[in-house]
Motif scaffolding. Sequence first.
Motif, PDB file in Angstrom:
ATOM      1  N   GLU A   1     -33.293  -5.206  22.233  1.00 36.78           N
ATOM      2  CA  GLU A   1     -33.205  -3.759  22.007  1.00 36.78           C
ATOM      3  C   GLU A   1     -31.847  -3.215  22.446  1.00 36.78           C
ATOM      4  OE1 GLU A   1     -35.556   0.390  23.252  1.00 36.78           O
ATOM      5  OE2 GLU A   1     -36.076  -1.528  24.208  1.00 36.78           O
ATOM      6  N   ASP A   2     -31.359  -3.687  23.594  1.00 34.29           N
ATOM      7  CA  ASP A   2     -30.090  -3.178  24.116  1.00 34.29           C
ATOM      8  C   ASP A   2     -28.887  -3.682  23.322  1.00 34.29           C
ATOM      9  OD1 ASP A   2     -31.309  -1.699  26.069  1.00 34.29           O
ATOM     10  OD2 ASP A   2     -30.951  -3.133  27.691  1.00 34.29           O
ATOM     11  N   ILE A   3     -28.921  -4.952  22.903  1.00 31.02           N
ATOM     12  CA  ILE A   3     -27.734  -5.540  22.279  1.00 31.02           C
ATOM     13  C   ILE A   3     -27.634  -5.209  20.789  1.00 31.02           C
ATOM     14  CG2 ILE A   3     -28.668  -7.787  21.524  1.00 31.02           C
ATOM     15  CD1 ILE A   3     -26.108  -9.055  22.735  1.00 31.02           C
ATOM     16  N   THR A   4     -28.755  -4.905  20.148  1.00 35.43           N
ATOM     17  CA  THR A   4     -28.746  -4.670  18.695  1.00 35.43           C
ATOM     18  C   THR A   4     -27.731  -3.615  18.243  1.00 35.43           C
ATOM     19  OG1 THR A   4     -31.016  -5.442  18.359  1.00 35.43           O
ATOM     20  CG2 THR A   4     -30.145  -3.889  16.733  1.00 35.43           C
ATOM     21  N   PRO A   5     -27.636  -2.432  18.888  1.00 34.15           N
ATOM     22  CA  PRO A   5     -26.654  -1.443  18.419  1.00 34.15           C
ATOM     23  C   PRO A   5     -25.211  -1.935  18.489  1.00 34.15           C
ATOM     24  CG  PRO A   5     -28.239  -0.433  19.926  1.00 34.15           C
ATOM     25  CD  PRO A   5     -28.438  -1.902  20.015  1.00 34.15           C
ATOM     26  N   TYR A   6     -24.957  -2.961  19.323  1.00 36.90           N
ATOM     27  CA  TYR A   6     -23.590  -3.452  19.509  1.00 36.90           C
ATOM     28  C   TYR A   6     -23.251  -4.655  18.617  1.00 36.90           C
ATOM     29  CZ  TYR A   6     -23.451  -0.275  23.439  1.00 36.90           C
ATOM     30  OH  TYR A   6     -23.472   0.865  24.210  1.00 36.90           O
ATOM     31  N   ILE A   7     -24.228  -5.151  17.863  1.00 30.72           N
ATOM     32  CA  ILE A   7     -23.940  -6.261  16.937  1.00 30.72           C
ATOM     33  C   ILE A   7     -24.438  -5.982  15.533  1.00 30.72           C
ATOM     34  CG2 ILE A   7     -23.922  -7.982  18.781  1.00 30.72           C
ATOM     35  CD1 ILE A   7     -26.724  -8.834  17.892  1.00 30.72           C
ATOM     36  N   GLN A   8     -25.116  -4.834  15.347  1.00 26.89           N
ATOM     37  CA  GLN A   8     -25.682  -4.509  14.040  1.00 26.89           C
ATOM     38  C   GLN A   8     -24.615  -4.500  12.955  1.00 26.89           C
ATOM     39  OE1 GLN A   8     -29.283  -3.340  13.653  1.00 26.89           O
ATOM     40  NE2 GLN A   8     -28.705  -4.167  11.667  1.00 26.89           N
ATOM     41  N   ASP A   9     -23.415  -4.019  13.276  1.00 24.61           N
ATOM     42  CA  ASP A   9     -22.361  -3.919  12.270  1.00 24.61           C
ATOM     43  C   ASP A   9     -21.779  -5.279  11.885  1.00 24.61           C
ATOM     44  OD1 ASP A   9     -21.274  -3.902  14.962  1.00 24.61           O
ATOM     45  OD2 ASP A   9     -19.314  -3.594  14.055  1.00 24.61           O
ATOM     46  N   LEU A  10     -22.138  -6.334  12.643  1.00 25.07           N
ATOM     47  CA  LEU A  10     -21.664  -7.678  12.314  1.00 25.07           C
ATOM     48  C   LEU A  10     -22.540  -8.348  11.259  1.00 25.07           C
ATOM     49  CD1 LEU A  10     -20.881  -9.093  15.887  1.00 25.07           C
ATOM     50  CD2 LEU A  10     -19.304  -7.968  14.289  1.00 25.07           C
ATOM     51  N   CYS A  11     -23.701  -7.774  11.003  1.00 26.47           N
ATOM     52  CA  CYS A  11     -24.639  -8.377  10.051  1.00 26.47           C
ATOM     53  C   CYS A  11     -24.115  -8.239   8.626  1.00 26.47           C
ATOM     54  CB  CYS A  11     -26.011  -7.710  10.150  1.00 26.47           C
ATOM     55  SG  CYS A  11     -26.831  -7.957  11.734  1.00 26.47           S
ATOM     56  N   SER A  12     -24.345  -9.271   7.841  1.00 28.06           N
ATOM     57  CA  SER A  12     -24.006  -9.233   6.420  1.00 28.06           C
ATOM     58  C   SER A  12     -25.303  -9.130   5.632  1.00 28.06           C
ATOM     59  CB  SER A  12     -23.246 -10.502   6.031  1.00 28.06           C
ATOM     60  OG  SER A  12     -24.045 -11.651   6.284  1.00 28.06           O
ATOM     61  N   GLU A  13     -25.204  -9.230   4.299  1.00 24.86           N
ATOM     62  CA  GLU A  13     -26.394  -9.110   3.462  1.00 24.86           C
ATOM     63  C   GLU A  13     -27.439 -10.167   3.809  1.00 24.86           C
ATOM     64  OE1 GLU A  13     -24.826  -9.291  -0.523  1.00 24.86           O
ATOM     65  OE2 GLU A  13     -24.936  -7.118  -0.725  1.00 24.86           O
ATOM     66  N   LYS A  14     -26.972 -11.364   4.184  1.00 22.95           N
ATOM     67  CA  LYS A  14     -27.893 -12.469   4.429  1.00 22.95           C
ATOM     68  C   LYS A  14     -27.987 -12.856   5.904  1.00 22.95           C
ATOM     69  CE  LYS A  14     -27.057 -14.411  -0.172  1.00 22.95           C
ATOM     70  NZ  LYS A  14     -26.621 -15.607  -0.938  1.00 22.95           N
ATOM     71  N   GLN A  15     -27.365 -12.075   6.787  1.00 23.17           N
ATOM     72  CA  GLN A  15     -27.360 -12.419   8.208  1.00 23.17           C
ATOM     73  C   GLN A  15     -27.963 -11.280   9.020  1.00 23.17           C
ATOM     74  OE1 GLN A  15     -23.485 -13.203  10.051  1.00 23.17           O
ATOM     75  NE2 GLN A  15     -24.360 -15.066  10.935  1.00 23.17           N
ATOM     76  N   THR A  16     -29.055 -11.558   9.701  1.00 20.26           N
ATOM     77  CA  THR A  16     -29.765 -10.551  10.478  1.00 20.26           C
ATOM     78  C   THR A  16     -29.313 -10.593  11.948  1.00 20.26           C
ATOM     79  OG1 THR A  16     -31.541 -12.095  11.013  1.00 20.26           O
ATOM     80  CG2 THR A  16     -31.770 -10.793   8.979  1.00 20.26           C
ATOM     81  N   VAL A  17     -29.763  -9.603  12.708  1.00 20.61           N
ATOM     82  CA  VAL A  17     -29.489  -9.585  14.141  1.00 20.61           C
ATOM     83  C   VAL A  17     -30.069 -10.838  14.788  1.00 20.61           C
ATOM     84  CG1 VAL A  17     -30.137  -8.445  16.306  1.00 20.61           C
ATOM     85  CG2 VAL A  17     -29.265  -7.088  14.405  1.00 20.61           C
ATOM     86  N   GLY A  18     -31.275 -11.220  14.371  1.00 22.31           N
ATOM     87  CA  GLY A  18     -31.907 -12.411  14.915  1.00 22.31           C
ATOM     88  C   GLY A  18     -31.091 -13.670  14.667  1.00 22.31           C
ATOM     89  N   ALA A  19     -30.517 -13.780  13.463  1.00 22.84           N
ATOM     90  CA  ALA A  19     -29.693 -14.947  13.142  1.00 22.84           C
ATOM     91  C   ALA A  19     -28.424 -14.982  13.985  1.00 22.84           C
ATOM     92  CB  ALA A  19     -29.338 -14.924  11.648  1.00 22.84           C
TER      93      ALA A  19
END
Length: 385
Positions: free
Chosen positions: A343-361
């Motif tokens: 929950e804490d880290i998601t806002p800081y890596i969300q913009d790194l996600c691509s069409e096929k790459q999720t936060v979990g990946a």
Amino acid sequence: MRSREEVEATLRTAKLSPAELLPAAQCLSFGPGAAGAGECCLLQLEPGLCAQLEAGASLVIRGEKDEQAVLCSKDKTYDMKIADTSNMLLFIPGCKTPEELNADEASGTVIHSQIAGFSNNYWELRRCRPKLKKLRKLLMEDPYEGPDSGKDQTSTVSHYTTEDLLSMVQASEEEIMHQLQVLDACKIKGYWRILEFDYEMKLLNHVTQLIDSESWSLSKVPLCTCLEELGPLEPNKNPPYCVFCFSAGEVYFEMREDKICRAIAQMLLQNAVKFNLAEFQEVWQQSVPEGMTTRLDQLKGLALLDKNSRPETIFLLKVEDLPEDNQERFNSLFSVREKWTEEDITPYIQDLCSEKQTVGALLTKYARSSMQNGVKVYNSRRPIS
């Protein structure tokens, strides 16, 4: 040029029966001006890009000398990488495909085609995130401090038009224009500018004071009247840009609660290393315009809570200040905090996600998970110096 008899003799040598092949034969030979390897480039396009080109659209290669080249369509960005092939790739103008060499060709026909060039590799495209950090960096070289600062008259820093940004930033036009909106950039005298934060807050303060004095609803502020009242703030006849940064509409505009609360929180947090969370929330609520409600979820990607400290604290951590490279981003985050919840880290890596790459990946690739007091947390896969 080969005759039909020579073609059939070659087939017999190869132990192939002419009856099993199309009746027409296509013979290839190198033309007198055939281009060698390195003189021609091949670019592999996905069907959508190919259709755009055929419809008359343009593709642009962007990147300065020290940058990896990217190819941009109107709305997407692609990494360009050379792919080697063990098969020689031939350029043959007018060459017919197997579908075109159909059974309608007269029996015994020999078609002679000349090779115009060849290559042992081609450019392969892979969809990538637009490289937009540079856009903010360019605009932050000289933020706009208002007409009274006098800085614009003495500054030697370059300002950038739309064309300048398109030539310097590795992203498609639509991605760049969208990011300019995200950054609340304004066009001033033909150049894109970011407002200096203190000046932005000054304008916001004037707008909210006017709304309060006129007893206007925050959701229905008359635009023309507001511009007339605030006109003296901009003697160069530029509108008070804060109206557009924090509002939406034409005849009337609505003050954006989440955006204004976020900006005021940044103003409060930027002057403190850490802030007692309870005290901050109280001061924050008192500082926003009457009728607005502050919530901690308005601060995602702007501030970070430390729930393990006693008392709990909050401090400024802006996602736009973090590195653009994936590994560098995670290194930076893990140097701030050893272990993160998703929950804490998601806002800081969300913009790194691509069409096929999720936060979990991303977390699976760059972090290691473990359980701490019944909660899954993530820490770095490599030592952080």
